[in-house]
Structures are given as C-alpha cells and as structure tokens.
Design a protein around this motif. Structure first.
Motif, PDB file in Angstrom:
ATOM      1  N   PHE A  67      12.470 -17.375 -14.495  1.00  0.00           N
ATOM      2  CA  PHE A  67      12.937 -18.730 -14.792  1.00  0.00           C
ATOM      3  C   PHE A  67      12.836 -19.609 -13.550  1.00  0.00           C
ATOM      4  O   PHE A  67      12.337 -20.747 -13.611  1.00  0.00           O
ATOM      5  N   VAL A  68      13.275 -19.097 -12.411  1.00  0.00           N
ATOM      6  CA  VAL A  68      13.236 -19.863 -11.166  1.00  0.00           C
ATOM      7  C   VAL A  68      11.795 -20.245 -10.819  1.00  0.00           C
ATOM      8  O   VAL A  68      11.509 -21.400 -10.474  1.00  0.00           O
ATOM      9  N   VAL A  69      10.889 -19.293 -10.915  1.00  0.00           N
ATOM     10  CA  VAL A  69       9.508 -19.549 -10.513  1.00  0.00           C
ATOM     11  C   VAL A  69       8.816 -20.508 -11.477  1.00  0.00           C
ATOM     12  O   VAL A  69       8.191 -21.497 -11.069  1.00  0.00           O
ATOM     13  N   LEU A  70       8.934 -20.257 -12.772  1.00  0.00           N
ATOM     14  CA  LEU A  70       8.125 -20.996 -13.736  1.00  0.00           C
ATOM     15  C   LEU A  70       8.746 -22.314 -14.191  1.00  0.00           C
ATOM     16  O   LEU A  70       8.149 -23.041 -14.979  1.00  0.00           O
ATOM     17  N   THR A  71       9.919 -22.656 -13.677  1.00  0.00           N
ATOM     18  CA  THR A  71      10.426 -24.013 -13.865  1.00  0.00           C
ATOM     19  C   THR A  71       9.944 -24.936 -12.747  1.00  0.00           C
ATOM     20  O   THR A  71      10.045 -26.157 -12.873  1.00  0.00           O
TER      21      THR A  71
END
Length: 354
Positions: A171-175
């Motif tokens: 979630f952190v990376v792909l947001t």
C-alpha cells in the motif's frame, strides 16, 4: 472536498499501478549467459536450507555463493553442508565489516567480488523462488534490455499481525510510486528495487561502482536502483510475486523492529519524511477520523484493489485505520531513534542514520 479530491487522485494512481504493473511470467529461458546466485546470510540457519534447495533445482545456475555475515548460529555449517553436496555451492568466509559500511551492502559487495557469472542475482536467504523462475527473470532482463531488474516479492503471511500489517508495505509503495511513468522514463527519482531478488549485469555493476555506492545505506536496494539510473544504466522493478516469495517477519515484534530500521532512512530528506507522514495521517487515517465517507471509501477501495492483485486477506482491508495508526507510530519512533536516540539494533548490529 479537498480530502476527497486528494483521496481520489491517489486512488487513480493505485488503479493505474494495479492494472499496468507488468508481472514476471514463468517461461523457459533461451539465454546462454552464466548466472551467479549470491546469497548474503546472517543468522539464517532456519531459512537458508529451503532457499538453497529451491535455487539448486533451477536450470542455468552456474554457481551459488553464500556469504556468512558473521553469523552466531549454524548458517555457515548449513552452507558448508550444501557445498559438499553440490559443487556449484561455495561458502564465502566473512571479512571484518568496515566502519563506514552497513552489513548487507558489504556482504553483497564481497559476493560480487567472488562471482564469475555474466549476471549477478542477489537473493535474500529467507526467500523461496518458484520452479523455473530464475531463467524467467534472466529472460525478462535481456528482452527488456535492462542491466538491473528487481522482482517485488509475494508476501507469505501466516499470523494475525502479519495479515493485518504486512499488506501496508505494498500500500505504501503503490500509493506513491507511479509505475506507468517508471516504465517509460529512466529518471533516478523513479528507481525502485526490493532486496529479496535483484538481478544485475556484471559489467554494469562494475561501472556503477557496485554496492560501494550505497555502502552506508540501510535502505540499500532502492538506493542502488536510483544510483543505477543516475549513472545512465537502465533499471526496472516488476511484480515478481509469481517467481519469488518471502515471509519477511513472523511476529508483531519483528514487524516493528524490522521496519523501524528502514523507515526514516528510506527518505532522502526530512521534508519528504514529514510530507509522507502528513499524507498518511490526513488522508489515509484522517478520512476515517473525520467521518468523510467519500474519502474513506476511496482509501478502502485502494486497499481492496491491492488485496486482489497481491492476494492479501480481504478482511484486512476493514482494519486499515488500525494499521495506519501503527504505521504512523512506527514512523515517529524511527525518526526519534535516528535523530534523537541511539539508533536501532538489527541482528546484533546497531545502526545510526546515514
């Protein structure tokens, strides 16, 4: 209104990433290049055997080098046992860790110095590669004409806290990370890598300077990808959940300490760190605290899309606010320890901020 707009913009980024991030597919390789598999291992007695078994079952592996990074368990004995069984396996004895190096970059540099292959495949000792995957990764790199290819691993999660908290990594990376842009542009700021599996062309590795260019970095994988692009080499990070999987942490304590060591050092400047925490506090958690149904719905939809793409537990989506609160507390703790405390300890070593 602003909160809903911000959540909507990020939802668009996540949707594009989910739909357009290429997967490394399993297929036969016709490459004739020599492949060196390089495994840095510190206290990996329990995980190293399954990693080596999976690697040695692959076609096209010329050699497997294991660097015993001053382990205090039976890691060296495990590697030595496999070396007696298979001539391709070689145990590299540890060298004293220089004062200005972090442990993993130095281990990788030592492995690269001993390797003889055309391609260097750095592999964490706690990962499991699927049958036929290494040839597929090599084929992917050659067809895409990149000299550094990293595969984002699939996450194996078993315990309750793993299932609640580990999906936040994707979630952190792909947001934030714009996959379609990174596929088209080789800007250094768009460099991304995961240390679980990184394939580097030997000649390019030497031109860049190897892991010496990130010797003091705790977040060395993405730092290397950015340095790679800065020096004119081409890198990519692809969805590799079909070719490599890992169970990164096994308890709430391991999750806390594992990410605490990487959180604050992952940001090049304090401003970007605080901007990140603000985004998560205001949009990804604040949407629920102020009862904004439109913004909160966008956040939950992001989580749902990522859970479907990466096969995370769907029920963990509903616990997103609790996971976000944990993430924010973790970020503040990492900042405090690096800026005002004595640093963090990981696997018996203490690290300060780079």
């Amino acid at each position: 209104m602003i909160l809903t707009l911000m959540a909507g913009v990020v939802l668009a980024v996540v949707t594009a990433n989910v739909l357009l991030w290429p997967k490394v597919g399993l297929r036969r390789s016709n490459s004739r290049a020599r492949l060196s598999v390089l495994i840095p291992a510190r206290n990996e007695e329990q995980t190293l055997p399954s990693c080596l078994e999976a690697v040695l079952a692959q076609d096209g592996v010329a050699e497997v080098l294991v660097y015993d990074d001053h382990s205090v368990d039976g890691t060296a004995a495990v590697a030595a046992r496999y070396a007696r069984r298979d001539a391709r396996v070689r145990l590299i004895s540890p060298s004293p860790l220089p004062r200005d190096w972090c442990g993993k970059p130095f281990a990788c540099q030592r492995l690269a110095e001993e390797a003889t292959g055309d391609w260097l495949l750095f592999l964490d000792a706690d990962v499991r590669v699927t049958p036929g995957s290494l040839g597929a990764v090599l084929q992917e790199a050659e067809e895409r004409r990149v000299t550094l290819l990293s595969c984002w691993p699939g996450l194996d999660m078993h315990g309750f806290w793993e299932r609640v908290l580990m999906p936040l990594l994707n979630f952190v990376v792909l947001t934030l990370y714009p996959v379609p842009l990174a596929l088209r542009r080789n800007d250094a700021s768009l460099g991304l890598a995961h240390g679980a599996l990184m394939l580097a062309h030997r000649d390019a590795y030497r031109r860049v300077g190897g892991h010496a260019v990130v010797k003091g970095e705790l977040f060395e994988d993405t730092a290397l990808a950015r340095a790679w692009r800065e020096r004119g080499e081409v890198s990519l990070c692809l969805d590799g959940q079909q070719v490599v999987r890992t169970r990164m942490y096994r308890s709430l304590r391991e999750i806390w300490h594992g990410f605490q060591k990487n959180f604050y050092p992952a940001f090049p400047r304090p401003l970007s760190f605080w901007a990140f925490l603000t985004l998560h506090g205001v949009v990804f958690l604040g949407s629920f605290l102020v009862l904004n149904p439109a913004a909160a719905g966008c956040v939950l939809l992001m989580r749902l899309l990522l859970s479907i793409r990466f096969k995370h537990p769907l029920w963990s989506v509903l616990l997103h606010p609790a996971a976000e609160a944990f993430l924010l507390a973790l970020g503040v703790s990492s900042w405090w320890r690096f800026r005002h405390g004595s640093g963090v300890e990981w696997k018996g070593r203490r690290y300060q901020a780079p």
